[in-house]
Design a protein around this motif. Structure first.
Motif, PDB file in Angstrom:
ATOM      1  N   ARG A  19      10.117  -0.462  -7.108  1.00 37.27           N
ATOM      2  CA  ARG A  19       9.673   0.796  -7.712  1.00 37.27           C
ATOM      3  C   ARG A  19       8.160   0.845  -7.885  1.00 37.27           C
ATOM      4  NH1 ARG A  19      11.761  -2.251 -11.898  1.00 37.27           N
ATOM      5  NH2 ARG A  19      10.336  -2.619 -13.670  1.00 37.27           N
ATOM      6  N   VAL A  20       7.501  -0.318  -7.799  1.00 36.38           N
ATOM      7  CA  VAL A  20       6.045  -0.385  -7.855  1.00 36.38           C
ATOM      8  C   VAL A  20       5.462  -0.507  -6.455  1.00 36.38           C
ATOM      9  CG1 VAL A  20       4.058  -1.682  -8.715  1.00 36.38           C
ATOM     10  CG2 VAL A  20       6.100  -1.397 -10.156  1.00 36.38           C
ATOM     11  N   LEU A  21       6.022  -1.424  -5.670  1.00 36.55           N
ATOM     12  CA  LEU A  21       5.472  -1.709  -4.347  1.00 36.55           C
ATOM     13  C   LEU A  21       5.570  -0.512  -3.409  1.00 36.55           C
ATOM     14  CD1 LEU A  21       4.332  -3.835  -2.343  1.00 36.55           C
ATOM     15  CD2 LEU A  21       6.703  -4.368  -1.748  1.00 36.55           C
ATOM     16  N   VAL A  22       6.737   0.107  -3.343  1.00 36.42           N
ATOM     17  CA  VAL A  22       6.951   1.182  -2.368  1.00 36.42           C
ATOM     18  C   VAL A  22       6.015   2.370  -2.614  1.00 36.42           C
ATOM     19  CG1 VAL A  22       8.619   2.862  -1.489  1.00 36.42           C
ATOM     20  CG2 VAL A  22       9.312   0.482  -1.869  1.00 36.42           C
ATOM     21  N   PRO A  23       5.861   2.868  -3.844  1.00 39.16           N
ATOM     22  CA  PRO A  23       4.911   3.968  -4.049  1.00 39.16           C
ATOM     23  C   PRO A  23       3.472   3.585  -3.695  1.00 39.16           C
ATOM     24  CG  PRO A  23       6.417   3.816  -5.909  1.00 39.16           C
ATOM     25  CD  PRO A  23       6.652   2.597  -5.066  1.00 39.16           C
ATOM     26  N   ILE A  24       3.068   2.355  -3.997  1.00 36.27           N
ATOM     27  CA  ILE A  24       1.709   1.935  -3.654  1.00 36.27           C
ATOM     28  C   ILE A  24       1.520   1.939  -2.143  1.00 36.27           C
ATOM     29  CG2 ILE A  24       0.088   0.005  -3.686  1.00 36.27           C
ATOM     30  CD1 ILE A  24       1.173  -0.756  -6.425  1.00 36.27           C
ATOM     31  N   VAL A  25       2.490   1.386  -1.426  1.00 29.92           N
ATOM     32  CA  VAL A  25       2.406   1.344   0.036  1.00 29.92           C
ATOM     33  C   VAL A  25       2.345   2.754   0.602  1.00 29.92           C
ATOM     34  CG1 VAL A  25       3.693   0.758   2.130  1.00 29.92           C
ATOM     35  CG2 VAL A  25       3.498  -0.928   0.285  1.00 29.92           C
ATOM     36  N   LEU A  26       3.202   3.639   0.125  1.00 32.11           N
ATOM     37  CA  LEU A  26       3.223   5.008   0.637  1.00 32.11           C
ATOM     38  C   LEU A  26       1.920   5.739   0.328  1.00 32.11           C
ATOM     39  CD1 LEU A  26       6.886   6.094  -0.229  1.00 32.11           C
ATOM     40  CD2 LEU A  26       5.960   5.401   1.998  1.00 32.11           C
ATOM     41  N   ALA A  27       1.375   5.521  -0.864  1.00 33.26           N
ATOM     42  CA  ALA A  27       0.132   6.199  -1.231  1.00 33.26           C
ATOM     43  C   ALA A  27      -1.033   5.708  -0.371  1.00 33.26           C
ATOM     44  CB  ALA A  27      -0.169   5.964  -2.715  1.00 33.26           C
ATOM     45  N   LEU A  28      -1.141   4.391  -0.180  1.00 35.25           N
ATOM     46  CA  LEU A  28      -2.221   3.844   0.641  1.00 35.25           C
ATOM     47  C   LEU A  28      -2.100   4.315   2.090  1.00 35.25           C
ATOM     48  CD1 LEU A  28      -2.390   0.165  -0.691  1.00 35.25           C
ATOM     49  CD2 LEU A  28      -4.125   1.948  -0.986  1.00 35.25           C
ATOM     50  N   ALA A  29      -0.873   4.297   2.616  1.00 31.16           N
ATOM     51  CA  ALA A  29      -0.674   4.736   4.000  1.00 31.16           C
ATOM     52  C   ALA A  29      -0.987   6.226   4.146  1.00 31.16           C
ATOM     53  CB  ALA A  29       0.761   4.444   4.436  1.00 31.16           C
TER      54      ALA A  29
END
Length: 438
Positions: free
Chosen positions: A191-201
């Protein structure tokens, strides 16, 4: 034992760099940001070495990094001096490239991947202080390179020195390697990693689309987009990395190839651009055009064949630098060693030294199976192919894939792409005629 998943990532990064430099396909930089991945893997290894040995790890890392460069310099520097390179004190930078070493017209192209060693050297020297800061202030330390790069790209710090641009572009990936080694990425919940990855991408991808370079959507032409897109890739690739990848060795041939490229990553990286450059006029003459798939496939095969020859000739230098026994082809299993035979003891001596076997227990002391269970005794199981000390592989190597010009193209762009040059950009020269980092 080395994690074969990390070996696989380094293998893919090296292959991608070579293929990119032959083909010039910008899409490869987006599919696999190889240089940032290699810096992240190197950062993880560096953090592990500092954790074990402290600052002395810096000297050992330099010892493993420089000898392969000296071999290249011993061959190419005299050739460049004979073809117009002025003999000045700057030539000594080929021994310790804290700045771009000088090169002549053809050397600047063939040896353009030198930027990777220059940046690697800077990052290694900075690692003891960076790791100290990271352990105390992890998030601010991790964000610092990205903030620096953002300030440069936004015009807040427009005339930043080249070294700071390089730190902004790739040191963030190096610090993500620190986070991987500390287990921080693995502990991030989805729930932390996936939003960060999507936002950076999303942010990185939007910036790339809005600011295409001379080669289109090539990460090597877009430093901020490169850093953000690569950070998303690394967070996903290392944050959800499996603890191992035993399937890599299920096919003996594939496992051996992965091992060889890991053990010879630096040699492959330093030499591959020279072969790309040398083959360009030759394959064009016989009609193997870089504009059709068959011509590109032939070029790729020829480059890897030549790399096989050069690694057989000089790859052992990496073994010597790592204090391993030199091998022509790395990864072979060590010969089985018979377990030592117990010294014979006279029956009288045994009777005095050993208590009688208890009733109901097997008699007869010294059964070989008791001391040497099946499978033990240095059969090679403890040294699987590709498993060495944590620092065995390096680079992984690889030149800025984004910066290298594909064979058969015109002169490289004059602009010096900071570190993005995930692959070195042939033809680009640094100030004073030095080899460009891109």
């Amino acid at each position: 034992m080395r994690n074969r998943y990390l070996d696989l990532l380094r293998f893919l990064a090296i292959v991608r760099v070579v293929v990119y430099h032959v083909t010039g396909w910008a899409s490869l930089t987006l599919l696999f940001p190889a240089m940032s991945v290699m810096f992240a893997l190197a950062g993880s290894l560096m953090a592990a070495s500092l954790h074990r040995s402290g600052p002395t790890a810096v000297g050992r890392r330099l010892r493993r990094l420089l000898p392969s460069l000296w071999v290249v310099a011993a061959i190419f520097v005299p050739a460049m001096l004979l073809t117009g390179l002025p003999l000045t004190p700057k030539v000594l930078l080929w021994l310790f490239p804290v700045s771009d070493p000088p090169a002549n017209y053809w050397g600047a192209l063939a040896l353009s991947p030198i930027w990777y060693l220059r940046d690697y050297l800077w990052f290694v020297l900075a690692s003891p202080v960076a790791l100290w800061l990271f352990r105390r202030f992890p998030l601010p330390t991790l964000l610092a390179p990205y903030c620096l790069l953002l300030a440069i790209e936004m015009g807040i710090y427009p005339n930043a020195p080249g070294v700071l641009r390089e730190f902004g572009l790739y040191f963030g990936a190096w610090l993500l390697g620190f986070a991987h080694q500390a287990g921080m990425l693995r502990r991030l919940a989805n729930r932390v990693l996936v939003p960060i990855v999507l936002a950076l991408a999303a942010i990185g991808g939007a910036w790339i689309l809005a600011h295409p370079g001379p080669r289109g959507y090539d990460l090597n032409d877009n430093q901020l987009g490169n850093a953000l897109w690569s950070a998303a890739f690394i967070l996903l690739a290392l944050g959800r990395a499996p603890s191992s990848a035993g399937w890599v060795d299920r096919n003996a041939l594939f496992g051996r190839v992965v091992t060889v490229l890991n053990r010879r990553a630096l040699t492959v990286y330093l030499w591959h651009m020279a072969f790309v450059v040398a083959l360009t006029p030759l394959v064009d003459v016989v009609g193997w055009s870089h504009q059709d798939l068959l011509g590109l496939a032939i070029r790729i095969v020829l480059v890897f064949l030549l790399l096989g020859v050069v690694t057989a000739l000089f790859g052992w230098v990496e073994d010597v630098a790592a204090q391993r026994p030199p091998e022509l082809i790395p990864g072979g299993r060590r010969p089985a060693v018979s377990p030592p035979r117990p010294a014979s003891v006279s029956a009288e001596g045994r009777a005095r030294a050993e208590p009688a076997a208890p009733s109901g227990s097997p008699s007869g002391p010294g059964r070989s199976g008791d001391e040497y269970p099946s499978g033990a005794g240095g059969s090679g199981d403890e040294f699987p192919a590709g498993a060495g000390r944590p620092g065995d592989a390096q680079p992984v190597g690889a030149g800025r894939s984004a910066g290298a010009r594909p064979a058969g193209t015109g002169r490289p762009s004059a602009g010096r792409a900071a570190e993005r040059r995930e692959d070195a950009v042939p033809g680009q020269r640094g100030r004073g005629g030095g080899v460009s980092a891109r």
